[in-house]
Scaffold this motif. Structure first.
Motif, PDB file in Angstrom:
ATOM      1  N   ASN A 151      67.109  92.920  15.540  1.00  0.00           N
ATOM      2  CA  ASN A 151      66.715  93.244  16.913  1.00  0.00           C
ATOM      3  C   ASN A 151      67.734  92.668  17.897  1.00  0.00           C
ATOM      4  O   ASN A 151      67.862  91.439  18.015  1.00  0.00           O
ATOM      5  CB  ASN A 151      65.327  92.662  17.183  1.00  0.00           C
ATOM      6  CG  ASN A 151      64.754  93.146  18.502  1.00  0.00           C
ATOM      7  OD1 ASN A 151      65.449  93.223  19.503  1.00  0.00           O
ATOM      8  ND2 ASN A 151      63.467  93.476  18.491  1.00  0.00           N
ATOM      9  N   PRO A 187      62.497  90.798  10.727  1.00  0.00           N
ATOM     10  CA  PRO A 187      61.035  90.931  10.691  1.00  0.00           C
ATOM     11  C   PRO A 187      60.334  90.114   9.618  1.00  0.00           C
ATOM     12  O   PRO A 187      59.277  89.525   9.874  1.00  0.00           O
ATOM     13  CB  PRO A 187      60.834  92.436  10.456  1.00  0.00           C
ATOM     14  CG  PRO A 187      62.048  93.065  11.059  1.00  0.00           C
ATOM     15  CD  PRO A 187      63.165  92.107  10.786  1.00  0.00           C
ATOM     16  N   ASN A 188      60.907  90.027   8.426  1.00  0.00           N
ATOM     17  CA  ASN A 188      60.238  89.320   7.330  1.00  0.00           C
ATOM     18  C   ASN A 188      60.225  87.801   7.500  1.00  0.00           C
ATOM     19  O   ASN A 188      59.579  87.092   6.721  1.00  0.00           O
ATOM     20  CB  ASN A 188      60.899  89.675   5.994  1.00  0.00           C
ATOM     21  CG  ASN A 188      60.645  91.112   5.590  1.00  0.00           C
ATOM     22  OD1 ASN A 188      59.658  91.721   5.998  1.00  0.00           O
ATOM     23  ND2 ASN A 188      61.550  91.675   4.798  1.00  0.00           N
ATOM     24  N   SER A 197      59.536  86.458  10.628  1.00  0.00           N
ATOM     25  CA  SER A 197      58.811  86.185  11.877  1.00  0.00           C
ATOM     26  C   SER A 197      57.614  85.260  11.670  1.00  0.00           C
ATOM     27  O   SER A 197      57.156  84.608  12.613  1.00  0.00           O
ATOM     28  CB  SER A 197      58.340  87.494  12.520  1.00  0.00           C
ATOM     29  OG  SER A 197      57.486  88.206  11.630  1.00  0.00           O
TER      30      SER A 197
END
Length: 323
Positions: free
Chosen positions: A45, A239-240, A242
């Motif tokens: 991101n 993401p993994n 977070s």
């Protein structure tokens, strides 16, 4: 052996070894792992990566501003832009030779602010002592938050942390004895070293005589808070990761700090992306996710240090041409 060759090998071998280790680990991994690693990096991101970069730049500005508080008791008030660019040049130099940035940072300030080198270098030493204390505090906090994991880790490998503490105490004792010998020696070379050391001490003492101690403390806490936050926000770019806790991030931060301080800007015997990734693996996350975190953080901050450091070399003589 030729002294120049020895110096060249000292600089180049850690870099070559670091690059080799990274190549070997990547080449020996599975195609699936390499694909997942690349996907994590490409799909990171950009908002969170940019946020981390901005936090890093603010921390550098705070470090440059904090420097004035410790230089003021020596009768100097450097311009902020000179302090900032000296700091960034130091970071750039550390990418080539570990810890050389502190020397170049001092030389830069001596050149453009006319402050005696031994005194300005003394203030840098003082800063590093304060920063070491902050890192120790963060390390203790990380250890407290992850006590169970760490105790199991030490137990499984028959490691006794008390041995490490004992070695540190012995080194302190040896250093103290060495200082006593330097004080009493009348050898001309020892006297020169002692005189230089006194100049360093003048710079270091300024930390106790500064008028704005609370401002110095505030910026010290701010710098290290921004460092940790710079790490923390990057987990949202992968993401993994977070769901990783602040305790995991703090341990990754401590390990990453060790890598940066002992290698050429994070690439050497302990490559930053690899050792930081290993922390996440230790806590049960996928290797490709953890190393992607390391590559994203290291890559973004390194690019900024290179760009701003190079621009600082260009703009320092321009901004100081009439001085």
């Amino acid at each position: 052996m030729n002294p120049k060759l020895i110096k060249f090998l000292k600089v180049s071998l850690p870099l070559i070894l670091g690059v080799f280790l990274i190549w070997y680990l990547l080449s020996s991994s599975t195609p699936e792992y390499r694909k997942n690693l690349l996907d994590n990096i490409i799909n990171a991101n950009p908002i969170w990566v940019s946020t981390s970069v901005v936090l890093g730049i603010i921390s550098h500005l705070s470090r440059a501003y904090r420097w004035k508080f410790i230089l003021n008791p020596l009768g100097h008030s450097p311009r902020l832009y000179n302090s900032f660019m000296a700091v960034m040049i130091g970071y750039l130099a550390n990418l080539g030779i570990p810890r050389s940035g502190e020397v170049l940072r001092g030389v830069t300030m001596t050149t453009y602010e006319k402050i005696p080198f031994e005194k300005v270098f003394g203030t840098i030493v003082s800063e590093r002592i304060v920063d070491l204390i902050m890192l120790i505090i963060i390390t203790l906090a990380a250890g407290i938050l992850q006590t169970e994991y760490l105790l199991n880790f030490f137990s499984d490998r028959n490691i006794n942390p008390l041995y490490t503490l004992g070695m540190i105490l012995i080194l302190i004792l040896v250093g103290f004895i060495g200082l006593q010998i330097l004080k009493k020696s009348s050898h001309k070379y020892i006297i020169k070293i002692r005189d230089f050391g006194m100049g360093l001490w003048d710079g270091m003492k300024s930390i106790f005589t500064m008028k704005k101690k609370w401002a110095f403390i505030f910026h010290t806490v701010l710098i290290w808070f921004l460092y940790v936050l710079m790490f923390y926000v990057v987990k949202f770019a992968v993401p993994n990761l977070s769901s990783s806790s602040i305790g995991v991030i703090l341990i990754a931060f401590v390990v990453g700090s060790f890598s940066m301080s002992t290698t050429n800007g994070g690439i050497g015997l302990f490559p930053f992306p690899i050792v930081v990734g290993a922390v996440f693996v230790f806590f049960g996350f996928e290797k490709s996710d953890g190393e992607a975190f390391g590559w994203i953080l290291w890559g973004s901050q390194t690019v900024i240090n290179i760009v701003i450091g190079a621009l600082s070399f260009l703009f320092l003589p321009i901004l100081n041409r009439d001085k």
